[in-house]
Design a protein around this motif. Sequence first.
Motif, PDB file in Angstrom:
ATOM      1  N   GLU A  52      62.840 -70.992   5.847  1.00 57.80           N
ATOM      2  CA  GLU A  52      62.627 -69.653   6.370  1.00 57.80           C
ATOM      3  C   GLU A  52      63.061 -69.530   7.817  1.00 57.80           C
ATOM      4  O   GLU A  52      62.907 -68.496   8.431  1.00 57.80           O
ATOM      5  N   LYS A  53      63.555 -70.593   8.385  1.00 61.07           N
ATOM      6  CA  LYS A  53      63.935 -70.528   9.789  1.00 61.07           C
ATOM      7  C   LYS A  53      65.416 -70.827   9.925  1.00 61.07           C
ATOM      8  O   LYS A  53      65.956 -71.649   9.192  1.00 61.07           O
ATOM      9  N   PRO A  54      66.058 -70.189  10.884  1.00 62.05           N
ATOM     10  CA  PRO A  54      67.451 -70.536  11.148  1.00 62.05           C
ATOM     11  C   PRO A  54      67.516 -71.920  11.776  1.00 62.05           C
ATOM     12  O   PRO A  54      66.513 -72.462  12.227  1.00 62.05           O
ATOM     13  N   ALA A  55      68.696 -72.465  11.828  1.00 59.73           N
ATOM     14  CA  ALA A  55      68.820 -73.830  12.320  1.00 59.73           C
ATOM     15  C   ALA A  55      69.156 -73.844  13.801  1.00 59.73           C
ATOM     16  O   ALA A  55      69.499 -72.834  14.398  1.00 59.73           O
ATOM     17  N   GLY A  56      69.038 -75.024  14.369  1.00 60.87           N
ATOM     18  CA  GLY A  56      69.538 -75.257  15.721  1.00 60.87           C
ATOM     19  C   GLY A  56      68.780 -74.478  16.784  1.00 60.87           C
ATOM     20  O   GLY A  56      67.596 -74.178  16.649  1.00 60.87           O
ATOM     21  N   LEU A  57      69.505 -74.157  17.831  1.00 59.68           N
ATOM     22  CA  LEU A  57      68.898 -73.501  18.982  1.00 59.68           C
ATOM     23  C   LEU A  57      68.308 -72.150  18.615  1.00 59.68           C
ATOM     24  O   LEU A  57      67.265 -71.748  19.120  1.00 59.68           O
ATOM     25  N   ILE A  58      68.965 -71.444  17.710  1.00 56.99           N
ATOM     26  CA  ILE A  58      68.515 -70.094  17.355  1.00 56.99           C
ATOM     27  C   ILE A  58      67.110 -70.129  16.789  1.00 56.99           C
ATOM     28  O   ILE A  58      66.316 -69.225  16.999  1.00 56.99           O
ATOM     29  N   ARG A  59      66.798 -71.223  16.085  1.00 54.83           N
ATOM     30  CA  ARG A  59      65.439 -71.350  15.556  1.00 54.83           C
ATOM     31  C   ARG A  59      64.426 -71.223  16.681  1.00 54.83           C
ATOM     32  O   ARG A  59      63.425 -70.530  16.567  1.00 54.83           O
ATOM     33  N   TRP A  60      64.700 -71.913  17.796  1.00 54.50           N
ATOM     34  CA  TRP A  60      63.712 -71.910  18.886  1.00 54.50           C
ATOM     35  C   TRP A  60      63.674 -70.570  19.589  1.00 54.50           C
ATOM     36  O   TRP A  60      62.645 -70.179  20.113  1.00 54.50           O
ATOM     37  N   PHE A  61      64.784 -69.867  19.618  1.00 51.45           N
ATOM     38  CA  PHE A  61      64.769 -68.556  20.281  1.00 51.45           C
ATOM     39  C   PHE A  61      64.104 -67.480  19.434  1.00 51.45           C
ATOM     40  O   PHE A  61      63.693 -66.456  19.948  1.00 51.45           O
TER      41      PHE A  61
END
Lengths: 590, 165, 125
Positions: A52-61
Motif C-alpha cells: 500500500e505504500k510507494p517505494a523509495g524516498l516517495i514512501r517517506w514523503f
Amino acid sequence: MEITGQLLLTVLMGAFLLGVAAFLARVEEWRSYTPLGAGGGAVGESGYGHAEKPAGLIRWFTTVDHKDIGLLYGAYATIAFVVGGLMVMLMRAELTTPATDVLGSATFYNSLLTSHGITMLFLFGTPIIAAFANYLVPLIIGADDMAFPRINAIAFWLLPPAALLIWAGFFPLPDVLPAQTAWTMYAPLSAGVGNGTQANVGVDLMLLGLHLSGVSATMGAINFIATIFTERAEEVSWANLDIFSWTILTQSGLILFAFPLLGSALVMLLLDRNFGTTFFAVEGGGPILWQHLFWFFGHPEVYILVLPPMGIISYVLPRFAGRKLFGFKFVVYSTLAIGVLSFGVWAHHMFSTGIDPRLRASFMAVSLAIAIPSAVKTFNWITTMWNGKIRLTTPMLFCIGFVSNFVIGGVTGVFLASIPVDLVLHDTYYVVGHFHYIVMGAITFAGMAGIYYWFPLVTGRWYQRSLAKAHFWLWMIGTNITFFAMVLLGYGGMPRRYATYLPQFATLHQVATLGAFMLFVGGIIWIYNVFVSWMEGARVESGDPWRLEATNLNTAEWDWFDTKRETSLAATDGGEDVQTDGGQESQRDS
Amino acid sequence: MADIFDKDTLLDLTVNVIPLGIILFFVVVFLVVDPFSGLGAYGQVLSMGLLVVPFVALAILTYVSGKAIAGDEKRAEVFFQGQATMEGAQTRHEAEAEVEGEGEQSANDAEARTDADLGVDDGRGDDEAAGTEDPDAESEAADGDGGAANTDDGAAGEAEATDEP
Amino acid sequence: MDENPGLSEEYRMASPWPLFVALGLPIAEVGILFGLVPLAVGGLVLFCGAIAGILREAEYAASGWRALAALSLVIAGGGLALLYADGATESDLVVRAYSMVGAGVLMFVGGVGGELFARDAEPAI
C-alpha cells in the motif's frame, strides 16, 4: 524589497509550485495503478511488504503510517540533538577560559546559547517523545493507527521548516542574524527595542519557527488524545491502559492548553516587533506580561517534556527488575496530579521580578505540593527494583541512571521552589545545573533507555552491547561531572548566560567542559552504534528478544513484533519457538 | 458511588490527597498568619485563587480518573500494564492465583522464605476466593509483592532463565 | 475519519498532501509577515490547495475544486479584514492585504475553473 528581488522570488515560487504540481501528478499516477483498499482482505499482517505504500524516498514523503512517522520523528530528533550538541560543545569550549578566547565573540556565544536551548527543547525533546508515542502507543493500545493519520503527517512535516527557520540566523544569509534572546525570549530585548541587533529578521524567523513547532505539537496532541480515547481495543479499559500511554495522554492534555498560549504570545511578540503594537512595551502591557504568558506555557512545557520519559521508565524498568511496577495506580494518579498542578506554578520562575509577595507565596505553596507526585514516582521505581531480579542490560542501566539523576535534579529543584533560596540562586549556574540534571540526566537518559529497549523491535537487529555500555558509562559519569560542577558554580555565585567570567570560576568551568567532552564522545559512540547496528547488527532470533516471557512481563508491542516475525518467517523456516529461555539467544542480547 | 470508591480505591487516591493537603495547609497558614495584610484585598483574592483553583481542579480530576479507572476495574477484566491485547494474557487474579500456587510448591527449595511470607500468601488466597470483589489487585499485589509474591517471582525466574548480560 | 478501518497494514498508508500543507503554511507565514508578495501568494495557494486535496481524499468534500473555492473565500475575507485594519494602525498592511485578496481571487478562479473544466483531474480515490 526591490523589483528584481520580487521578480526573482516570483520566478522561484512559480517554479516551486510547478514542481509540486508535477510531483503530485506523479504520485497520483502511481496511485491509480495500485490496487487499493480491498487488496489485503483478511490476510492479517502478512501484508507487511507495504504493497500500500510507494517505494523509495516517495514512501517517506507521503507516508501516513504511524510507525513510519514515528521513525521520521526519531530521525529528525536525532539530527536536532546532534546540532544542539555541537552547539553546546562550542559553548563549553569557549568556557574553558575566562575571556572569549575560543569563539572570539560573546555575541556568537549568545546566539549559540539561544539556539541550543530552543533546539534541545522544541526540536529534540518534543519530537523524540512523539517518535516513541507514534510508534508505540497504537501498538500497545491495540489501535489500527492514529485517529487522524494525515494530521499526524502534517504535524511531522511542519517540523523541518520550523528547524530551518529557527536556525536561519546561522545560515549565510545577508542581514539575517541569529537571535540572542535566550530561549525565554524576555521582552523588551526580544521585542527588538533599544540599540542592539535584536530587531533583525533572524529573530522574527526564529519566532515563526517556534510558532510552527507549537502548531505541530498541538496537532500531535489532539491526535494522541483522540487516539487514546477512541481507538483503544476493547480489552484496553482505563484500568488496563499502560503507564506510557497514560503519560502521553496527560502530556497531550498539557500541550493542548500550553502550546496555543505560546503561539498567541509569539504572535503578539511578532506584532510588537513588526507592526507597532505595545503588548509587551512598557507603555502597554509591560514586559512582565511576557514573562507571565511565557511561563504559563513554559512550566507545563517542563512536564510536557518529562512526563513521557517518566512513562518510558515506568514501562521499561519493571521488565528488567523482574517484577511488575510497584504501585501502578499511584504512578497513574500522580501523573495526572502533575498534569493539573503544573499549571499553578508558573510564577516560581519569576520570584525575583518584584511581583506581589502574596502571589509569590501561593506559587511557592503549589510548587512544593507538585514535588510530591514526582517523589511518589521515584519511590515507586526504587521499590520496583527492591528485591527484584535485576538484569543490568543497557536500557536498564539508563533507567537506573534516570532515577539517580532525577533524584539529584529533583531535589535541587525543590530548594528553588522556596522563595528565599530562589532569591539567592536565581539566574545562577545552580539553576542551569538543576534543569540539565532533568533534561539531560533524566529526559535524555529515558530516551536512550527507550531507544535501546525498542531497538530490536524497530530494526529486528541487536545493537552492539559493549558500545552501548560504554555510551552509558560515559554519559552517566559525564552528566554528573558537568552538571554537578554547574551546581557548585551556582553556589559560588556564577551567573548564567555569560560568555566570560571571573578567573575564580575557571577550574569548575574546565571540569564541566571535561564532562561535556565525555558526553560528546558518548554521543558519537551512540550514533555510530545505532547506524552500524541498524545496517548490519546481528539479527534478533526470537520474538521475545528480552525474554520477558520468563517473568510474564512481555507486552503487546513485543507480541506484535513476534507475530510480524512469524509471518515473515513463515515462508522460510516457519518461525521458531519463543520460549527458548536462556538459550543461545542470551549470549547476544542486551 | 460507594461501590466504586471502596477502601482500596481510596487508598490509591491518597497519593493525590497529599498534595491537596499541602495546598490546604498553606491556605490555612496564609489565612491565619497573613503577613501582608496591608497590601489590599485584590492581591489577597488572587493569591487565594492561585491556591484554590489548582486544589479544586486536582480534586475534580482525581475524582473523575478514580471513577474511570476503578469503574473499569469492576466492569471488565484487569490485566497487567501493556498486556491487555495479548492473546492468552493472564489477568491479575490468575497471576495472583499462580503466584500463590508456586509459593506453596516451591516453598521447600527457596532459601529466603519465611513463615511471614507464606502468611501473606494465605491472606491472598482469601482475596482470591472473594473473586472479583477485590478490584484493587494492584495495591494488594504491590504491597504484598514487596515481600512474598516477588520473592516467588524471583525464584521462579531464576530457575528458568539464566541471565543475560 | 473514514479510513476503512481494518488492520493497519491493509489500508492505504500514503497521502501526498500533508507534506504540502506543512510547506505551504510557513511559506505563507513568512510571505505575509514580511510583505513578500510571491511567497505570500504562492504559500497560500500551496497551503489551501493541499488542504482541499486532503478534504477530497478523506471524503470530507465531494470535490477538491469546490473545497478550494470555499477556502479562497476565507483567505480573501482575511485579506479584506487586513485592509480594514490598515486604516486603524500606523503600520503598512496594504501589500499584505492585497496579496491575501489576490491569492483568494486566484484560488477562487482556479477552483471554479477546475470544477467546470477539469473534473477529470480530480485526484483519484
